[in-house]
Design an enzyme around this catalytic site. Sequence first.
Site, PDB file in Angstrom:
ATOM      1  N   TRP A 127       0.536  -0.975  -0.161  1.00 23.38           N
ATOM      2  CA  TRP A 127      -0.117   0.185   0.000  1.00 23.38           C
ATOM      3  C   TRP A 127       0.265   0.956   0.155  1.00 23.38           C
ATOM      4  O   TRP A 127       1.746   0.781   0.681  1.00 23.38           O
ATOM      5  CB  TRP A 127      -0.954  -0.239   0.966  1.00 23.38           C
ATOM      6  CG  TRP A 127      -1.238   1.494   1.491  1.00 23.38           C
ATOM      7  CD1 TRP A 127      -2.456   1.328   0.465  1.00 23.38           C
ATOM      8  CD2 TRP A 127      -1.966   1.614   2.651  1.00 23.38           C
ATOM      9  NE1 TRP A 127      -3.447   2.974   0.360  1.00 23.38           N
ATOM     10  CE2 TRP A 127      -2.764   2.607   1.837  1.00 23.38           C
ATOM     11  CE3 TRP A 127      -1.802   2.013   4.510  1.00 23.38           C
ATOM     12  CZ2 TRP A 127      -3.506   3.696   3.055  1.00 23.38           C
ATOM     13  CZ3 TRP A 127      -1.857   2.910   5.440  1.00 23.38           C
ATOM     14  CH2 TRP A 127      -2.857   3.878   4.815  1.00 23.38           C
ATOM     15  N   ASP A 208      -0.795  -5.997   9.030  1.00 27.59           N
ATOM     16  CA  ASP A 208      -2.037  -4.761   8.658  1.00 27.59           C
ATOM     17  C   ASP A 208      -3.378  -5.749   8.250  1.00 27.59           C
ATOM     18  O   ASP A 208      -3.612  -6.492   7.388  1.00 27.59           O
ATOM     19  CB  ASP A 208      -1.296  -3.900   7.417  1.00 27.59           C
ATOM     20  CG  ASP A 208      -2.104  -2.575   7.223  1.00 27.59           C
ATOM     21  OD1 ASP A 208      -3.324  -2.458   8.234  1.00 27.59           O
ATOM     22  OD2 ASP A 208      -1.881  -2.262   6.314  1.00 27.59           O
ATOM     23  N   LYS A 243     -13.438  -0.432   7.251  1.00 28.24           N
ATOM     24  CA  LYS A 243     -13.799  -0.749   6.295  1.00 28.24           C
ATOM     25  C   LYS A 243     -14.834  -1.628   6.459  1.00 28.24           C
ATOM     26  O   LYS A 243     -16.608  -1.275   6.016  1.00 28.24           O
ATOM     27  CB  LYS A 243     -13.508  -1.497   5.329  1.00 28.24           C
ATOM     28  CG  LYS A 243     -12.025  -1.060   4.736  1.00 28.24           C
ATOM     29  CD  LYS A 243     -11.329   0.789   4.662  1.00 28.24           C
ATOM     30  CE  LYS A 243     -10.407   0.307   3.793  1.00 28.24           C
ATOM     31  NZ  LYS A 243      -9.831   1.577   3.617  1.00 28.24           N
TER      32      LYS A 243
HETATM   33  C1  LMR Z   1      -6.762   2.596   0.041  1.00 26.00           C
HETATM   34  O1  LMR Z   1      -5.894   1.981  -0.413  1.00 26.00           O
HETATM   35  O2  LMR Z   1      -6.793   3.286  -1.078  1.00 26.00           O
HETATM   36  C2  LMR Z   1      -7.942   3.138   1.518  1.00 26.00           C
HETATM   37  O3  LMR Z   1      -6.854   2.392   2.499  1.00 26.00           O
HETATM   38  C3  LMR Z   1      -7.648   4.639   1.082  1.00 26.00           C
HETATM   39  C4  LMR Z   1      -6.358   5.436   1.297  1.00 26.00           C
HETATM   40  O4  LMR Z   1      -6.544   6.096   2.792  1.00 26.00           O
HETATM   41  O5  LMR Z   1      -5.463   4.986   1.187  1.00 26.00           O
END
Ligand code: LMR
Length: 390
Positions: A127, A208, A243
């Site tokens: 991420w 996570d 979520k």
């Molecule tokens: C995402 O990955 O789109 C979500 O977790 C929102 C974010 O804060 O990036």
Amino acid sequence: MFEQLKALPTDPILGLSAAFARDENPDKIDLGVGVYKTEAGDTPVLDTIKVAEARLLQTETSKSYQGMAGNMAFNQALQALIFGDLATDSRVNTLQTPGGCGALRVGAELINRARPGANIWVSSPTWANHIPLLGSAGLKFKEYPYYDAGRRALDFDAMYNCLAQVPAGDVVLLHGCCHNPCGADLSNEQWQAVASLAEQQGFTPFIDLAYQGFGDGIEQDAYGVRLLAATLPELMVASSCSKNFGLYRERTGALSVMGTNTASSGVAFGQLQNIARGIYSMPPAHGASLVQIVLEDSQLRRQWSDEVAAMRTRIKQLRQDLAAALADCGDFDFITRQRGMFSFLGLSEAQVVKLREEHSVYMVGSSRINIAGINSANLANLAGAIKAVL
Ligand code: LMR
């Protein structure tokens, strides 16, 4: 003073919302930021959260400070949701945090206090916001291979072989379920292999868990966390209620730390409270009070579990629908094998730009799509636009 600052590019994920809002095309499609959407394209407050809010309004008697660890009843309830039977182990402590992001950040600060400048291994890819959240605490990044873009699947052998070289004392960040951004998850057997490896190598997992309930079920999605907790001396879990409780803007999350014994875990918990005090002092109360009400009331809890199941089922169906709609231009079946809100379409950055500029279809530059942004009204247009840029 501010003249010294350099202008920054917009956030690669959150920046998409502003661009989408500016687009005047009535047929625009938002597959950017990871928020759940209904068939109507809304992100409504869950029914059970509405009930909890009404109850809170009636019963709340004070807005006084709650303390650095937040709402302890929420912490206990969330700990049970994550750890199941292991939640009562005195080696586990949970601190309420401002969202899952807050949990990642205070977790990174704790690692840095315990082992300054420690290495943290992140999946390739991971991420986008993991990097600033963990990096700003002073941790150093290393990458382990994860997603094979050619096969459009997890490359577990490559992951395993890399983690087999990780030395004791390093930290490995794992996605508990619904990998963000690729949607390719570990099977139970693969979690078992990772647990054995962590035990053998002595590295500490930091998991996570932002999407519990969005993959295969609330219990099923905690399989990896619970297995590692049952096997290893130490671990950390960053969890989020954004979520599964739909509490995105309420910034409701938690960091759980399991230490080798009750005393060391207690010391870590004290350090965490001190870290929180130095960054934001204490977390916001509202979202955690709502989660506490839902989880402590057996009927509300059942209804909430049904609401999560409805979101999960809809996302799974959308995965089937998208793969079917794209079947005549390639093999997109991998989308049905992945879990959670995200998958990569496997497009180039130029194709993603073309989709945005020529078809008003918004997704992250890596071609990560939020599956929940699809609905029966936009599916045909979406498939047509993808085919046009392929
Ligand atoms: C995402 O990955 O789109 C979500 O977790 C929102 C974010 O804060 O990036």
